[in-house]
Design an enzyme around this catalytic site. Sequence first.
Site, PDB file in Angstrom:
ATOM      1  N   THR A  26       0.798  -1.219   0.000  1.00  0.00           N
ATOM      2  CA  THR A  26       0.000   0.000   0.000  1.00  0.00           C
ATOM      3  C   THR A  26       0.835   1.275   0.000  1.00  0.00           C
ATOM      4  O   THR A  26       1.994   1.272   0.429  1.00  0.00           O
ATOM      5  CB  THR A  26      -0.904   0.010   1.253  1.00  0.00           C
ATOM      6  OG1 THR A  26      -1.616   1.251   1.348  1.00  0.00           O
ATOM      7  CG2 THR A  26      -0.085  -0.141   2.521  1.00  0.00           C
ATOM      8  N   ASP A  27       0.221   2.360  -0.456  1.00  0.00           N
ATOM      9  CA  ASP A  27       0.840   3.682  -0.369  1.00  0.00           C
ATOM     10  C   ASP A  27       0.998   4.133   1.088  1.00  0.00           C
ATOM     11  O   ASP A  27       1.772   5.045   1.383  1.00  0.00           O
ATOM     12  CB  ASP A  27       0.004   4.714  -1.140  1.00  0.00           C
ATOM     13  CG  ASP A  27      -1.448   4.774  -0.680  1.00  0.00           C
ATOM     14  OD1 ASP A  27      -1.995   3.730  -0.280  1.00  0.00           O
ATOM     15  OD2 ASP A  27      -2.053   5.860  -0.744  1.00  0.00           O
ATOM     16  N   TYR A  50      -2.201   0.567  10.130  1.00  0.00           N
ATOM     17  CA  TYR A  50      -2.375  -0.178   8.878  1.00  0.00           C
ATOM     18  C   TYR A  50      -1.096  -0.130   8.047  1.00  0.00           C
ATOM     19  O   TYR A  50      -0.592  -1.160   7.581  1.00  0.00           O
ATOM     20  CB  TYR A  50      -3.549   0.394   8.083  1.00  0.00           C
ATOM     21  CG  TYR A  50      -3.656  -0.184   6.693  1.00  0.00           C
ATOM     22  CD1 TYR A  50      -4.018  -1.510   6.488  1.00  0.00           C
ATOM     23  CD2 TYR A  50      -3.380   0.604   5.568  1.00  0.00           C
ATOM     24  CE1 TYR A  50      -4.107  -2.047   5.220  1.00  0.00           C
ATOM     25  CE2 TYR A  50      -3.472   0.080   4.289  1.00  0.00           C
ATOM     26  CZ  TYR A  50      -3.836  -1.252   4.122  1.00  0.00           C
ATOM     27  OH  TYR A  50      -3.902  -1.773   2.856  1.00  0.00           O
ATOM     28  N   LYS A  54       1.438  -3.312   7.023  1.00  0.00           N
ATOM     29  CA  LYS A  54       1.786  -3.678   5.644  1.00  0.00           C
ATOM     30  C   LYS A  54       3.302  -3.599   5.437  1.00  0.00           C
ATOM     31  O   LYS A  54       3.882  -4.424   4.723  1.00  0.00           O
ATOM     32  CB  LYS A  54       1.054  -2.771   4.659  1.00  0.00           C
ATOM     33  CG  LYS A  54      -0.463  -2.942   4.659  1.00  0.00           C
ATOM     34  CD  LYS A  54      -0.896  -4.323   4.198  1.00  0.00           C
ATOM     35  CE  LYS A  54      -0.899  -4.451   2.690  1.00  0.00           C
ATOM     36  NZ  LYS A  54      -1.477  -5.747   2.238  1.00  0.00           N
ATOM     37  N   TRP A  75      -5.757   3.625  -3.288  1.00  0.00           N
ATOM     38  CA  TRP A  75      -7.075   4.185  -3.583  1.00  0.00           C
ATOM     39  C   TRP A  75      -7.905   3.252  -4.473  1.00  0.00           C
ATOM     40  O   TRP A  75      -8.418   3.646  -5.523  1.00  0.00           O
ATOM     41  CB  TRP A  75      -6.920   5.556  -4.251  1.00  0.00           C
ATOM     42  CG  TRP A  75      -6.404   6.662  -3.391  1.00  0.00           C
ATOM     43  CD1 TRP A  75      -5.527   6.546  -2.342  1.00  0.00           C
ATOM     44  CD2 TRP A  75      -6.699   8.062  -3.496  1.00  0.00           C
ATOM     45  NE1 TRP A  75      -5.260   7.785  -1.804  1.00  0.00           N
ATOM     46  CE2 TRP A  75      -5.961   8.738  -2.501  1.00  0.00           C
ATOM     47  CE3 TRP A  75      -7.479   8.805  -4.362  1.00  0.00           C
ATOM     48  CZ2 TRP A  75      -6.016  10.123  -2.329  1.00  0.00           C
ATOM     49  CZ3 TRP A  75      -7.532  10.189  -4.208  1.00  0.00           C
ATOM     50  CH2 TRP A  75      -6.815  10.832  -3.194  1.00  0.00           C
TER      51      TRP A  75
END
Length: 212
Positions: A26-27, A50, A54, A75
């Site tokens: 994830t970003d 979160y 990750k 997103w």
Amino acid sequence: RVNGLGARNAALAAADGGAAVLAVSTDYVFDGTATAPYAEDAAAAPACVYGASKWAGEQAVRAVTARHAIVRTAWLFGPGGPNFVDTILAKARAGEALRVVDDQRGSPTFTGDLAEGLVRLMAAGGLGTYHCTNSGDCTWYDLAAHALACAGLEVPLARTDTASFPRPARRPAYSVLSNGRFEQVTGWRMPPWRDAVRRHLEAAAGANGRDR
């Protein structure tokens, strides 16, 4: 446990079977303070649990096996689960007032395009760390406005800021990812996010028509 130890267990199982492992990240592994798209080797600094979970998963996969591909995306929207695009349209159709954050910037990504990107990456034998999002970037307000326009819904839409919508987890203000390494390895550029939103809504409309 899922994002950290789960990713490690998947890597261990893959290594046991002589396979490579693909881990989707994830970003949110970045803190959002950048002003230009994050490269694959940018320093991670997750600002919420979160993102930290990750990042722990990424580190675990790297430690277990060299035969890995870690793909960060962002997103996400698409069929089969709740997402921002569908939520905005549902609220608009229900007559709810829409106020959307306009000070967070990222790259909306259609799950159908991400799936194709992952397949292309695996076909190319890509190992290491990659970013894969739809091309272009916007704010959540921009995304909402485009989704409403694509759906033909003319409803009031107001801009707001992150401070007006406090959340338990901090969201990165800027989390645009650079797909440079992915494009180099696959020879393919992810479609623009605006086109991806349109295709998602067209597919959803077609599915609803079939359901009737």
